[in-house]
Design an enzyme around this catalytic site. Structure first.
Site, PDB file in Angstrom:
ATOM      1  N   ARG A   1       0.860  -1.139   0.048  1.00 42.44           N
ATOM      2  CA  ARG A   1      -0.068   0.134  -0.217  1.00 42.44           C
ATOM      3  C   ARG A   1       0.896   1.124   0.093  1.00 42.44           C
ATOM      4  O   ARG A   1       1.634   1.363   1.065  1.00 42.44           O
ATOM      5  CB  ARG A   1      -0.884   0.237   1.318  1.00 42.44           C
ATOM      6  CG  ARG A   1      -1.649   1.285   1.592  1.00 42.44           C
ATOM      7  CD  ARG A   1      -2.699   1.400   0.430  1.00 42.44           C
ATOM      8  NE  ARG A   1      -3.252   2.864   1.033  1.00 42.44           N
ATOM      9  CZ  ARG A   1      -3.056   3.896   0.052  1.00 42.44           C
ATOM     10  NH1 ARG A   1      -2.293   4.046  -0.669  1.00 42.44           N
ATOM     11  NH2 ARG A   1      -3.829   4.985   0.547  1.00 42.44           N
TER      12      ARG A   1
ATOM     13  N   HIS B   1       2.121   7.321   1.335  1.00 41.62           N
ATOM     14  CA  HIS B   1       0.789   8.062   1.399  1.00 41.62           C
ATOM     15  C   HIS B   1       0.596   8.910   3.034  1.00 41.62           C
ATOM     16  O   HIS B   1       1.111   8.374   3.855  1.00 41.62           O
ATOM     17  CB  HIS B   1      -0.456   7.372   0.788  1.00 41.62           C
ATOM     18  CG  HIS B   1      -0.828   6.527   1.858  1.00 41.62           C
ATOM     19  ND1 HIS B   1      -0.528   5.189   1.991  1.00 41.62           N
ATOM     20  CD2 HIS B   1      -1.949   6.464   2.719  1.00 41.62           C
ATOM     21  CE1 HIS B   1      -1.329   4.433   3.009  1.00 41.62           C
ATOM     22  NE2 HIS B   1      -2.106   5.291   3.447  1.00 41.62           N
TER      23      HIS B   1
ATOM     24  N   HIS C   1      -2.925  11.012   5.089  1.00 45.75           N
ATOM     25  CA  HIS C   1      -4.235  11.268   5.168  1.00 45.75           C
ATOM     26  C   HIS C   1      -4.214  13.043   5.601  1.00 45.75           C
ATOM     27  O   HIS C   1      -3.889  13.047   6.804  1.00 45.75           O
ATOM     28  CB  HIS C   1      -5.052  10.505   6.064  1.00 45.75           C
ATOM     29  CG  HIS C   1      -4.788   8.996   5.429  1.00 45.75           C
ATOM     30  ND1 HIS C   1      -5.330   8.332   4.594  1.00 45.75           N
ATOM     31  CD2 HIS C   1      -4.105   7.774   5.978  1.00 45.75           C
ATOM     32  CE1 HIS C   1      -5.104   7.324   4.143  1.00 45.75           C
ATOM     33  NE2 HIS C   1      -4.478   6.745   5.228  1.00 45.75           N
TER      34      HIS C   1
ATOM     35  N   HIS D   1       2.978   7.374   5.657  1.00 47.75           N
ATOM     36  CA  HIS D   1       2.911   5.776   5.900  1.00 47.75           C
ATOM     37  C   HIS D   1       3.076   4.855   4.709  1.00 47.75           C
ATOM     38  O   HIS D   1       2.695   5.526   3.716  1.00 47.75           O
ATOM     39  CB  HIS D   1       2.213   5.505   7.107  1.00 47.75           C
ATOM     40  CG  HIS D   1       0.846   5.746   6.777  1.00 47.75           C
ATOM     41  ND1 HIS D   1       0.226   6.979   7.096  1.00 47.75           N
ATOM     42  CD2 HIS D   1       0.118   4.998   6.307  1.00 47.75           C
ATOM     43  CE1 HIS D   1      -1.014   7.010   6.529  1.00 47.75           C
ATOM     44  NE2 HIS D   1      -1.399   5.691   6.275  1.00 47.75           N
TER      45      HIS D   1
ATOM     46  N   GLU E   1     -12.392  10.989   0.388  1.00 43.59           N
ATOM     47  CA  GLU E   1     -12.525  11.768  -0.923  1.00 43.59           C
ATOM     48  C   GLU E   1     -11.826  13.125  -0.598  1.00 43.59           C
ATOM     49  O   GLU E   1     -11.912  13.795   0.203  1.00 43.59           O
ATOM     50  CB  GLU E   1     -14.140  12.379  -0.843  1.00 43.59           C
ATOM     51  CG  GLU E   1     -14.696  12.741   0.382  1.00 43.59           C
ATOM     52  CD  GLU E   1     -16.074  13.038   0.574  1.00 43.59           C
ATOM     53  OE1 GLU E   1     -16.722  13.302  -0.358  1.00 43.59           O
ATOM     54  OE2 GLU E   1     -16.564  13.266   1.745  1.00 43.59           O
TER      55      GLU E   1
HETATM   56 FE   LIG Z   1      -3.294   5.174   5.182  1.00 42.26          FE
END
Ligand SMILES: [Fe+2]
Ligand SMILES: [Fe+2]
Length: 386
Positions: free
Chosen positions: A93, A96, A98, A142, A165
């Protein structure tokens, strides 16, 4: 208009108080309006509080998948969102962050690795297995990787229902949208090489299973933070009750987890998680095993009951009364999140114990003998009725 107080919001109360001189007369006016409010306002029915997250298709790629329960799919869940994510062995993953939310996770199956960087420049690499949790404060960069040999499945929780979003920022997305001239200066590669980078966000992509031992950071001498982002939930000593047990992880047990309290609740067959409410936080539930029936009370005679089974999510608004009845022969397990780093609840039993008998006699219109039988303190989780 506030749903809890139809026809008369807190704002109205404030306006009423500030619009007249504060004195006995003003108090009387306000009291009259408050008393009149329930009969004049329109009472909206309780919103749907059940969502089948595992039954969605979600995002599916060769390296993994992700199913979301954000406000887009589950409108009542304004303050907490969930994602059920699976990573194949070696899958990443990607890096990125948030912008809008902190991230919590509980590993249901398999193993994975995380990296995280803090604004102070400290870095951490942690490995996780079943029953472990992580917490990344809002905005901390992370990445995740599946360690194999099997798929890793984890439940992510975010302290905003709107986290997805426009709220998730990926490294490949940024690089793909930045001019090569700037990238060349910033990343120390010739401009022509950026054509080899991904053209758009990777999100979840394939990778090789890393070495079993922790790899070094690229920056020599980078200080390894303490293992502050990881908490092993399953091995902790639970609170035990006649009908089950609870592992409660608040910021007391896991100091970095400032905006979330996480609970693993296990209910034996026939158990009843007693009537209570949380004055300070919304409650989000994910059903891992077994079944349960949840009932909520939202004032003005409004109640709603739903049955839950594995893979389904529930959302109970702050202050709403509720209880959980275990159903079926198999023990029930659920993960619970609150959007507060402190755990608080008020149980109906404790409340009844905190009042004199004469007051309760008058309130219910029943005999003193019956009042004497009512509980005076909480049980937590009742066992099967014998
Ligand atoms: Fe995340
Ligand atoms: Fe609760």
């Amino acid at each position: 208009m506030s749903e809890n107080h139809p026809g008369f919001s807190r704002r109205d109360l404030f306006d009423a108080l500030s619009g007249v001189s504060v004195g006995l007369a003003a108090t009387a006016v306000v009291a009259e309006q408050v008393n009149a409010a329930p009969s004049t306002g329109k009472v909206e029915p309780l919103e749907n509080f059940k969502f089948d997250i595992e039954n969605q298709r979600g995002w599916v790629g060769e390296a993994g998948s992700a199913k979301e329960a954000t406000v887009a799919e589950f409108p009542v869940s304004q303050s907490i969102a969930g994602v059920s994510m699976r990573l194949q062995p070696g899958a990443i993953r990607e890096l990125h962050w948030h912008a809008l939310a902190a991230e919590w996770a509980y590993v249901l199956k398999g193993r994975c690795r995380t990296t995280v960087i803090t604004p102070g420049g400290k870095a951490e690499i942690n490995d996780f297995e079943k029953g472990d949790t992580w917490y990344f404060p809002r905005g901390h960069g992370h990445a995740l990787q599946g360690l194999g040999p099997d798929e890793c499945h984890f439940i992510l929780g975010f302290d905003s229902g709107h986290f997805s979003e426009f709220g998730t920022f990926s490294i490949t997305d940024w690089i793909a949208r930045t001019p090569p001239s700037v990238l060349s200066r910033n990343l120390n590669l010739p401009e022509s090489t950026f054509a080899q980078f991904p053209k758009k966000e990777i999100y979840i992509g394939p990778g090789k299973i890393p070495e079993r031992s922790l790899e070094d950071f690229r920056q020599a001498g980078l200080e390894m933070g303490e293992f502050t982002h990881k908490f092993r939930m399953d091995p902790m000593t639970p609170r035990t009750f006649p009908g089950g047990e609870e592992r409660i992880v608040s910021s007391k047990q896991f100091p970095i987890q400032k905006t979330i309290t996480a609970v693993r609740m296990d209910l034996k067959p026939g158990a009843l998680r007693e009537m209570h409410w949380h004055p300070h936080a919304d409650e989000w539930q994910y059903y891992v095993k077994g079944r349960a029936r949840v009932s909520i009370f939202g004032s003005h005679g409004r109640v709603r009951t739903e049955e839950f089974q594995p893979g389904q999510v529930s959302f109970i608004k702050q202050g709403y009364g509720h209880y959980i009845e275990q159903i079926g022969d198999e023990a029930t397990q659920l993960l619970i999140l609150f959007n507060s780093g402190e755990y608080e609840e008020i149980s109906l039993s404790n409340w009844l114990g905190a009042n004199p008998s004469t007051l309760l006699t008058a309130n219910f219109g029943i005999s003193k003998e019956m009042i004497d039988r009512l509980p005076t303190k909480e049980t937590g989780i009742f066992g099967r009725r014998s």
